[in-house]
Structure formats: C-alpha cells, structure tokens
Design an enzyme around this catalytic site. Structure first.
Site, PDB file in Angstrom:
ATOM      1  N   GLY A   8       0.949  -1.257   0.117  1.00 37.47           N
ATOM      2  CA  GLY A   8      -0.047   0.065  -0.071  1.00 37.47           C
ATOM      3  C   GLY A   8       0.728   1.327  -0.121  1.00 37.47           C
ATOM      4  N   GLN A  12      -1.744   7.475   1.396  1.00 32.71           N
ATOM      5  CA  GLN A  12      -1.516   8.513   2.368  1.00 32.71           C
ATOM      6  C   GLN A  12      -0.316   8.345   3.096  1.00 32.71           C
ATOM      7  OE1 GLN A  12      -4.054   9.761   5.420  1.00 32.71           O
ATOM      8  NE2 GLN A  12      -3.378  11.957   5.393  1.00 32.71           N
ATOM      9  N   ASP A  52      -0.944  -6.866  -5.361  1.00 32.38           N
ATOM     10  CA  ASP A  52      -2.263  -7.180  -4.941  1.00 32.38           C
ATOM     11  C   ASP A  52      -2.279  -7.792  -3.782  1.00 32.38           C
ATOM     12  OD1 ASP A  52      -5.053  -7.779  -4.290  1.00 32.38           O
ATOM     13  OD2 ASP A  52      -5.479  -7.961  -6.433  1.00 32.38           O
ATOM     14  N   TYR A 141     -14.939  -1.117   8.729  1.00 36.66           N
ATOM     15  CA  TYR A 141     -13.751  -1.048   8.820  1.00 36.66           C
ATOM     16  C   TYR A 141     -13.330  -1.171  10.141  1.00 36.66           C
ATOM     17  CZ  TYR A 141      -9.786   2.486   9.034  1.00 36.66           C
ATOM     18  OH  TYR A 141      -8.404   3.018   9.166  1.00 36.66           O
ATOM     19  N   LYS A 145     -10.607  -3.710  11.876  1.00 31.16           N
ATOM     20  CA  LYS A 145      -9.636  -3.265  12.679  1.00 31.16           C
ATOM     21  C   LYS A 145      -9.155  -4.097  13.949  1.00 31.16           C
ATOM     22  CE  LYS A 145      -7.505  -0.441   9.941  1.00 31.16           C
ATOM     23  NZ  LYS A 145      -6.271  -0.722   9.114  1.00 31.16           N
TER      24      LYS A 145
HETATM   25  C1  VAH Z   1     -10.424   7.035   8.219  1.00 33.11           C
HETATM   26  N1  VAH Z   1      -8.594   8.313   8.554  1.00 33.11           N
HETATM   27  O1  VAH Z   1     -11.216   7.996   8.438  1.00 33.11           O
HETATM   28  C2  VAH Z   1      -8.971   6.941   8.612  1.00 33.11           C
HETATM   29  C3  VAH Z   1      -9.007   6.384   9.940  1.00 33.11           C
HETATM   30  C4  VAH Z   1      -9.017   7.674  12.234  1.00 33.11           C
HETATM   31  C5  VAH Z   1      -9.629   6.932  11.069  1.00 33.11           C
HETATM   32  O2  VAH Z   1      -8.370   5.126  10.366  1.00 33.11           O
HETATM   33  O3  VAH Z   1     -11.105   6.054   7.970  1.00 33.11           O
END
Ligand code: VAH
Length: 314
Positions: A8, A12, A52, A141, A145
């Site tokens: 990756g 960013q 990938d 997400y 995590k």
């Molecule tokens: C997001 N910048 O907004 C990421 C992050 C702190 C959150 O992991 O999805």
C-alpha cells in the site's frame, strides 16, 4: 529493522513512509509495492513492485527475492469506502492481512500494520479512551481493525511473529491526500483554504476526533519498530494521538493566517455517523510509557506547516 517491504505504498501514509525510510535506511533497502504503478511524481521512477495483497503467492515471491527483514503492511480500504462495499473491504483488509501475516511467518519478518481509532465504537468511553477498553465498532472498517488487532496478537502468541501496531487517529498531510476516510475533512480544509479561501465540511462543527500530523505518525512507526520488544506489553495496538479537534477549531487556527477564510457545512450522514461512533479523545499514555511516543506537532504548528507547504505547491 534494516530491509523493508511496504504494501500500500501509494497511499497517504505509504507514500511519505517510503520516502522517509529510503532516507533513513538507504535507498536499496526499501521496496514499495502497491496494486498499481505510481502515476504521480512522489514515487515515480523508484524501484517498485506491483502487488495486490490478495495474491499471497506473488507476495511471497517478492519477499523471497527482495529478502526484507521487516514488512510494513499499509494496504487497506478506509472507513467511508469500506462502508460502501463491505465485502470488498473484508477482502482487502482481512484477506490481505492474513496473507501478509502468513508471509511474515514463513520468512521470519518483523511486522507492522496500522489499526485505528475506528476500532472503537459507540459503547467505548468517549473521553480519555483507555488503551484496553470496550471495542464494539459498528462499521466494517472497525470490525476489520479489531479482528486485525487480535489476529496480529495471535500470530505473535502462536507463531512468535514480531507483530506491532498502533491505533492511528486521523492523519493530516500534504504530500499525498487521503481517500475514503471519515477524517479526510481535516486535510481537505487546508487545501481548500489555500486554493479557495473557503471550505464546506462534511463533518459537523462540534464533532471532535483525534488527529496527528504525518511526520509524527511516521516517527511513531519507526520508534515502535525500533523499540526493545521486552518493553512492549500492548503490542497490537497502541493508542496514539496528538490532538483532539473539530472543524471549528481548525478553521479558527486557519483564520490566524487567512483572515477571510469561511467554513460552512453540508454534513454527510454516513461519515458523520461513523465519526459519532468513534471516541472524542483517546489516551496515548501507554505508548508514551512503553516506547517513548512523543508527537511534536500541535494544531498551531501543524496549521502553519500545512498552509505553507500547500502554498509552495502552487
Ligand atoms: C478513516 N483516517 O477516516 C481513517 C482512520 C482515524 C480513522 O483510520 O477512515
């Protein structure tokens, strides 16, 4: 950490991480990879491999050729993008992580992957959120995590892979803009302030979230990876943050440099909902105590730095 593979690398974090690590560890000792080749100037022309992260065979092939001692696994979909396509997010974020951990196990690599404040949810204490606390996130997400944190702990306990990780807050930078995150407003606001003198925020005015300037984030990765393993109790993952801010606070700081700057709001219910489910301010004292985490950028210093850097781009 001497020879480093980055997944990756066009993201960013990955972009600046690659540049900084090349400086610190030597150009030949850092191999950036991503799903597509670099198109802009930042990493263009550097040694680079297309990877990938869902393709474990190719990942192992690259590792067996480059022979790194460390993998920094940065490939991931961010929160808002993941919410749009949860199944795809699972594939990239979880299958990708499993492949990376398996590769690290087979080739005996030190391993870093970022977790996030997204690993917390509405039932987590909102203020001074502790290192060890309730983690019941309500986004794909966040699910990824939390599972990732546990998986990294599992690979450490079960297989002895040296896994380490931090829970990043929103990261603010000017080299490469983020994509698909809930905290992205805090980057966009600076670009729009310089370019147009105005910004319309998709996050509501009094919504506080943790943030940190990219230099501090990269220093944190290096410091954690260089830390003596005996010092680390909470390997996966440490709360880190430099400030808890909302759009009004950023705007007031920008106005010290651009007095006419105007901020208005067009709140996006999806991203606002995600932000509301996250803490307002996390406690980073364990990272400070266990491996000396010490961010340097305040909101004031970061604002000055961001505005100047963006002006110089024009
Ligand atoms: C997001 N910048 O907004 C990421 C992050 C702190 C959150 O992991 O999805």
């Amino acid at each position: 950490m001497e020879r480093i593979l980055i997944t990756g690398a066009l993201g960013q974090i990955g972009t600046e991480l690659t540049l900084k690590l090349r400086e610190k560890y030597g150009e030949g000792n850092v191999l950036p990879t991503d799903i597509k080749a670099p198109e802009d100037d930042n990493l263009k022309g550097l040694p680079f491999e297309i990877l990938d992260v869902r393709d474990m065979e190719r990942m192992k092939g690259i590792v067996s050729e480059f022979r790194p001692d460390t993998m920094l696994h940065m490939a991931a979909l961010l929160s808002a993008t993941a919410e749009k396509n949860p199944q795809f997010a699972w594939d990239i974020n979880m299958v990708g992580l499993m492949n990376a951990l398996e590769t690290a196990r087979e080739y005996d690599l030190k391993f870093f992957t970022p977790s996030s404040i997204g690993a917390f949810g509405p039932s987590t204490p909102k203020e001074n959120t502790p290192q060890v606390t309730i983690q019941r996130p309500t986004t794909m997400y966040g699910v990824n995590k939390v599972a990732g944190e546990l998986l990294c702990d599992y690979y450490f306990e079960k297989f002895g892979v040296d896994t380490r990780s931090v829970r990043f807050p929103g990261l603010i930078s000017h080299v490469k803009e983020p994509g698909g995150g809930t905290t992205d407003y805090a980057v966009e606001i600076y670009f729009e302030a310089v370019r147009n003198g105005a910004y319309t925020s998709f996050i509501d005015k009094s919504t506080n979230m943790d943030m940190m300037y990219m230099d501090d984030a990269i220093d944190a990765i290096i410091k954690l990876m260089e830390a003596d393993p005996d010092q680390l109790v909470d390997r996966n993952a440490f709360n880190v943050t430099a400030m808890s801010i909302n759009p009004e606070m950023v705007a007031n700081e920008i106005r010290k440099h651009i007095p006419g700057f105007t901020l208005d709001y067009d709140v996006d219910p999806v991203r606002q909902g995600i932000a509301a489910s996250w803490p307002n301010a996390i406690d980073a004292s364990e990272a400070k105590r266990q491996w000396g985490f010490q961010p340097k950028y305040t909101l004031e210093k970061m604002t000055e730095t961001m505005l100047e850097a963006i002006r110089n781009k024009k």
